[in-house]
Write a protein that holds these residues in place. Structure first.
Motif, short mmCIF file in Angstrom:
data_model
loop_
_atom_site.label_atom_id
_atom_site.label_comp_id
_atom_site.label_asym_id
_atom_site.label_seq_id
_atom_site.Cartn_x
_atom_site.Cartn_y
_atom_site.Cartn_z
N PRO A 61 0.84 -1.21 0.00
CA PRO A 61 0.00 0.00 0.00
C PRO A 61 0.87 1.26 0.00
N ARG A 62 1.06 1.80 -1.15
CA ARG A 62 1.86 3.01 -1.33
C ARG A 62 1.03 4.00 -2.16
N PRO A 63 1.43 5.26 -2.19
CA PRO A 63 0.67 6.22 -3.01
C PRO A 63 0.68 5.88 -4.49
N TRP A 64 1.69 5.18 -4.96
CA TRP A 64 1.77 4.87 -6.40
C TRP A 64 1.21 3.49 -6.74
N GLN A 65 0.54 2.83 -5.79
CA GLN A 65 -0.02 1.50 -6.06
C GLN A 65 -1.05 1.50 -7.19
N GLU A 116 10.17 2.72 -4.69
CA GLU A 116 9.98 1.80 -3.56
C GLU A 116 11.29 1.57 -2.82
N SER A 146 12.06 4.64 -0.80
CA SER A 146 11.17 4.68 0.36
C SER A 146 11.66 3.71 1.45
#
Length: 131
Positions: free
Chosen positions: A57-61, A103, A106
């Protein structure tokens, strides 16, 4: 086996009467053994790094989900047409690799935030000469 560097573009059509319309075949016939295996490795490696990004679950998912769906559709299309000259295919490669780089960045930032920061003042006081 006689031409390990490939037969070159448009030669397949001259030999067999019709162009190859299979990207997997074309990558070996036109680009040779090295080019064929390099393209195959790029494709497999891109899938290996991209699929785990779907479940994080990331902003770019959402971008990864859409891009990977289009990328897999292009891989299926590889069996029907040679789409190595489609510029947006390489845009999909770039988006997936860029998301992988984001990713990794991050993860590095999260690891750096967890590590305790050294107290440089305490270390300087401990080494200071006593007068």
């Amino acid at each position: 086996m006689e031409k390990p560097f490939g037969i070159g573009p448009f030669t397949f059509g001259k030999i067999f009467g019709e162009d190859e319309h299979n990207m997997w075949l074309k990558s070996f016939m036109v680009y040779g053994w090295l080019g064929g295996f390099a393209y195959l490795a790029l494709t497999i490696w891109t899938m290996i790094i991209s699929v785990p990004l779907l479940f994080k679950p990331r902003p770019w998912q959402p971008i990864i989900i859409c891009t990977l769906a289009a990328f897999v559709a292009h891989l299926v299309t590889h069996f029907v047409i040679d789409n190595d000259h489609w510029r947006h295919l390489f845009l999909l490669y770039g988006i997936l690799w860029g998301a992988y780089a984001a990713e990794r960045t991050s993860q590095r930032r999260q690891m750096a935030a967890r590590q305790p920061k050294p107290n440089i003042y305490r270390a300087a006081i401990a080494r200071a000469p006593v007068s």
